[in-house]
Motif scaffolding. Structure first.
Motif, PDB file in Angstrom:
ATOM      1  N   MET A   1       0.849  -1.190   0.000  1.00  0.00           N
ATOM      2  CA  MET A   1       0.000   0.000   0.000  1.00  0.00           C
ATOM      3  C   MET A   1       0.882   1.236   0.000  1.00  0.00           C
ATOM      4  N   ALA A   2       0.683   2.113  -0.972  1.00  0.00           N
ATOM      5  CA  ALA A   2       1.457   3.344  -1.053  1.00  0.00           C
ATOM      6  C   ALA A   2       1.014   4.317   0.032  1.00  0.00           C
ATOM      7  N   GLU A   3       1.817   5.342   0.275  1.00  0.00           N
ATOM      8  CA  GLU A   3       1.476   6.383   1.240  1.00  0.00           C
ATOM      9  C   GLU A   3       0.237   7.131   0.762  1.00  0.00           C
ATOM     10  N   ARG A   4      -0.649   7.479   1.711  1.00  0.00           N
ATOM     11  CA  ARG A   4      -1.862   8.177   1.319  1.00  0.00           C
ATOM     12  C   ARG A   4      -1.519   9.584   0.833  1.00  0.00           C
ATOM     13  N   MET A   5      -2.034   9.916  -0.345  1.00  0.00           N
ATOM     14  CA  MET A   5      -1.765  11.202  -0.959  1.00  0.00           C
ATOM     15  C   MET A   5      -3.020  12.077  -0.934  1.00  0.00           C
ATOM     16  N   GLY A   6      -2.821  13.376  -1.092  1.00  0.00           N
ATOM     17  CA  GLY A   6      -3.988  14.255  -1.047  1.00  0.00           C
ATOM     18  C   GLY A   6      -3.680  15.642  -1.578  1.00  0.00           C
ATOM     19  N   PHE A   7      -4.703  16.507  -1.459  1.00  0.00           N
ATOM     20  CA  PHE A   7      -4.614  17.910  -1.868  1.00  0.00           C
ATOM     21  C   PHE A   7      -4.745  18.806  -0.642  1.00  0.00           C
ATOM     22  N   PHE A   8      -3.953  19.872  -0.594  1.00  0.00           N
ATOM     23  CA  PHE A   8      -4.190  20.981   0.327  1.00  0.00           C
ATOM     24  C   PHE A   8      -4.364  22.218  -0.541  1.00  0.00           C
ATOM     25  N   THR A   9      -5.562  22.804  -0.512  1.00  0.00           N
ATOM     26  CA  THR A   9      -5.849  23.989  -1.314  1.00  0.00           C
ATOM     27  C   THR A   9      -5.863  25.209  -0.409  1.00  0.00           C
ATOM     28  N   ASP A  10      -4.890  26.091  -0.612  1.00  0.00           N
ATOM     29  CA  ASP A  10      -4.756  27.323   0.169  1.00  0.00           C
ATOM     30  C   ASP A  10      -5.482  28.431  -0.586  1.00  0.00           C
ATOM     31  N   THR A  11      -6.714  28.722  -0.186  1.00  0.00           N
ATOM     32  CA  THR A  11      -7.506  29.710  -0.923  1.00  0.00           C
ATOM     33  C   THR A  11      -6.980  31.134  -0.753  1.00  0.00           C
ATOM     34  N   SER A  12      -6.114  31.358   0.245  1.00  0.00           N
ATOM     35  CA  SER A  12      -5.604  32.715   0.469  1.00  0.00           C
ATOM     36  C   SER A  12      -4.673  33.171  -0.650  1.00  0.00           C
ATOM     37  N   ILE A  13      -4.175  32.243  -1.463  1.00  0.00           N
ATOM     38  CA  ILE A  13      -3.280  32.634  -2.559  1.00  0.00           C
ATOM     39  C   ILE A  13      -3.844  32.223  -3.917  1.00  0.00           C
ATOM     40  N   CYS A  14      -5.119  31.827  -3.947  1.00  0.00           N
ATOM     41  CA  CYS A  14      -5.765  31.532  -5.223  1.00  0.00           C
ATOM     42  C   CYS A  14      -6.067  32.844  -5.945  1.00  0.00           C
ATOM     43  N   GLY A 184       0.616  16.065  -2.197  1.00  0.00           N
ATOM     44  CA  GLY A 184       1.679  15.311  -1.545  1.00  0.00           C
ATOM     45  C   GLY A 184       1.121  14.355  -0.511  1.00  0.00           C
ATOM     46  N   PRO A 185       1.998  13.753   0.313  1.00  0.00           N
ATOM     47  CA  PRO A 185       1.537  12.874   1.398  1.00  0.00           C
ATOM     48  C   PRO A 185       0.613  13.646   2.339  1.00  0.00           C
ATOM     49  N   LEU A 186      -0.499  13.048   2.684  1.00  0.00           N
ATOM     50  CA  LEU A 186      -1.539  13.760   3.420  1.00  0.00           C
ATOM     51  C   LEU A 186      -1.049  14.259   4.778  1.00  0.00           C
ATOM     52  N   ASP A 187      -0.311  13.451   5.501  1.00  0.00           N
ATOM     53  CA  ASP A 187       0.188  13.881   6.821  1.00  0.00           C
ATOM     54  C   ASP A 187       1.112  15.085   6.692  1.00  0.00           C
ATOM     55  N   GLU A 188       1.937  15.067   5.662  1.00  0.00           N
ATOM     56  CA  GLU A 188       2.843  16.195   5.433  1.00  0.00           C
ATOM     57  C   GLU A 188       2.066  17.458   5.087  1.00  0.00           C
ATOM     58  N   LEU A 189       1.014  17.313   4.294  1.00  0.00           N
ATOM     59  CA  LEU A 189       0.198  18.464   3.922  1.00  0.00           C
ATOM     60  C   LEU A 189      -0.499  19.058   5.137  1.00  0.00           C
ATOM     61  N   ARG A 190      -0.952  18.212   6.056  1.00  0.00           N
ATOM     62  CA  ARG A 190      -1.613  18.715   7.261  1.00  0.00           C
ATOM     63  C   ARG A 190      -0.659  19.554   8.097  1.00  0.00           C
ATOM     64  N   GLU A 191       0.576  19.114   8.222  1.00  0.00           N
ATOM     65  CA  GLU A 191       1.573  19.879   8.966  1.00  0.00           C
ATOM     66  C   GLU A 191       1.839  21.216   8.272  1.00  0.00           C
ATOM     67  N   ARG A 192       1.961  21.169   6.955  1.00  0.00           N
ATOM     68  CA  ARG A 192       2.213  22.383   6.188  1.00  0.00           C
ATOM     69  C   ARG A 192       1.043  23.363   6.323  1.00  0.00           C
ATOM     70  N   ALA A 193      -0.177  22.829   6.325  1.00  0.00           N
ATOM     71  CA  ALA A 193      -1.366  23.677   6.433  1.00  0.00           C
ATOM     72  C   ALA A 193      -1.447  24.338   7.805  1.00  0.00           C
ATOM     73  N   ALA A 194      -1.149  23.573   8.854  1.00  0.00           N
ATOM     74  CA  ALA A 194      -1.179  24.146  10.201  1.00  0.00           C
ATOM     75  C   ALA A 194      -0.167  25.280  10.333  1.00  0.00           C
ATOM     76  N   ALA A 195       1.008  25.113   9.741  1.00  0.00           N
ATOM     77  CA  ALA A 195       2.021  26.166   9.783  1.00  0.00           C
ATOM     78  C   ALA A 195       1.558  27.395   9.010  1.00  0.00           C
ATOM     79  N   ARG A 196       0.857  27.185   7.901  1.00  0.00           N
ATOM     80  CA  ARG A 196       0.364  28.313   7.106  1.00  0.00           C
ATOM     81  C   ARG A 196      -0.693  29.103   7.869  1.00  0.00           C
ATOM     82  N   VAL A 197      -1.587  28.410   8.570  1.00  0.00           N
ATOM     83  CA  VAL A 197      -2.595  29.098   9.381  1.00  0.00           C
ATOM     84  C   VAL A 197      -1.931  29.911  10.481  1.00  0.00           C
TER      85      VAL A 197
END
Length: 284
Positions: A1-14, A184-197
């Motif tokens: 099973m590959a690592e779970r991948m996902g999207f993080f959409t940052d609407t503040s820079i759309c 990217g990897p979902l767990d990594e995206l969650r960390e990145r999103a928390a830092a952005r907030v």
């Protein structure tokens, strides 16, 4: 099973360029949506659907002047919060997509196995197996999945499953010029999103919040989550989404217990009837 991948959409820079919409349609060879002009905005697709797997929403907000001379949120609750905008209002832009839920109602109700969970943790419809029953459509709490009028089959974002298998990122994320759509990897995206907030809060943008990142929400966490600058309803997103099939296991347990109870009652009734017929019912 590959690592779970996902999207993080940052609407503040759309920036609302719709490069993601175009790239999605081109790569997946999706038909047009009829070119119906949405007179209330620059939105030419209207909503997610069978032929629109990425949809860029344009939300125009007008300021409401409060007694202290600031622009408020205009929600009418009396507790006006100043917007981080000028007196002419602001645009909110957001590229919406299928959420690829951890607990996916569409997947739960599909009777043919047309919907399946990939090795990347995404949810995909196999169009050659879909029989067009439509059970998946009301099972999605976000109204993402839909059927095409020409053949009745269900369609939605696959997170470019073919590209993922080839080691490529989805077309929408590849085309986004501002990195509003991050893959990217979902767990990594969650960390990145928390830092952005946290970064936005430090800059005074206290209205910034995440939507869909928590595994404790009504869909078990989303494989595609968002940073928003206002309430989810403003973006057309349900504030507390719940997968309709969440209670299915408990319902089946209760149904099983009820069936066993009924079977026991029938058996007891049958034994009682047999006793009376055989004259073993005791003194009369």
């Amino acid at each position: 099973m590959a690592e779970r991948m996902g999207f993080f959409t940052d609407t503040s820079i759309c920036i609302g360029c719709k490069a993601c919409e175009v790239a999605c349609k081109e790569w997946n060879q999706l038909p047009d949506d009829g070119f119906v002009f949405e007179a209330t905005s620059y939105d030419n697709t209207g909503a997610l659907g069978a032929s629109t797997w990425r949809h860029v929403a344009f939300i125009e907000q007008q300021p409401v002047w409060t007694a202290d001379g600031t622009t408020g949120d205009g929600d009418g609750d009396g507790g006006e919060k100043p917007f981080q905008i000028g007196p002419d209002g602001r645009w909110l832009m957001s590229s919406d997509v299928c959420k690829h839920c951890t607990n996916a109602g569409c997947l739960d109700v599909c009777p043919t196995g047309a919907l399946f969970r990939t090795e990347f943790g995404t949810v995909v419809v196999q169009s050659d197996i879909c029989n067009g029953c439509g059970y998946c459509v009301p099972a999605c709490p976000f109204g993402v999945i839909a059927r095409r009028e020409d053949d009745g089959r269900a369609w939605k974002c696959t997170m470019c499953y073919d590209r993922l298998r080839g080691g490529l990122e989805p077309a929408c994320a590849k085309a986004c010029p501002t990195d509003s759509i991050q893959f990217g990897p979902l767990d990594e995206l969650r960390e990145r999103a928390a830092a952005r907030v946290a970064e936005l809060h430090a800059l005074g943008r206290t209205e910034a919040r995440l939507y869909g990142e928590s595994p404790d929400d009504g869909v078990g966490g989303m494989g595609a989550f968002f940073l928003l600058l206002d309430e989810p309803e403003v973006y057309g997103l349900p504030p507390d989404p719940v997968v309709p099939t969440r209670n299915l296991p408990a319902m089946w347990r209760w149904a099983g217990a009820a069936a066993l109870t009924m079977a026991g009652a029938v058996a007891l009734s049958f034994l009682g009837s047999s006793d009376r017929l055989l004259g073993r019912g005791g003194p009369r």
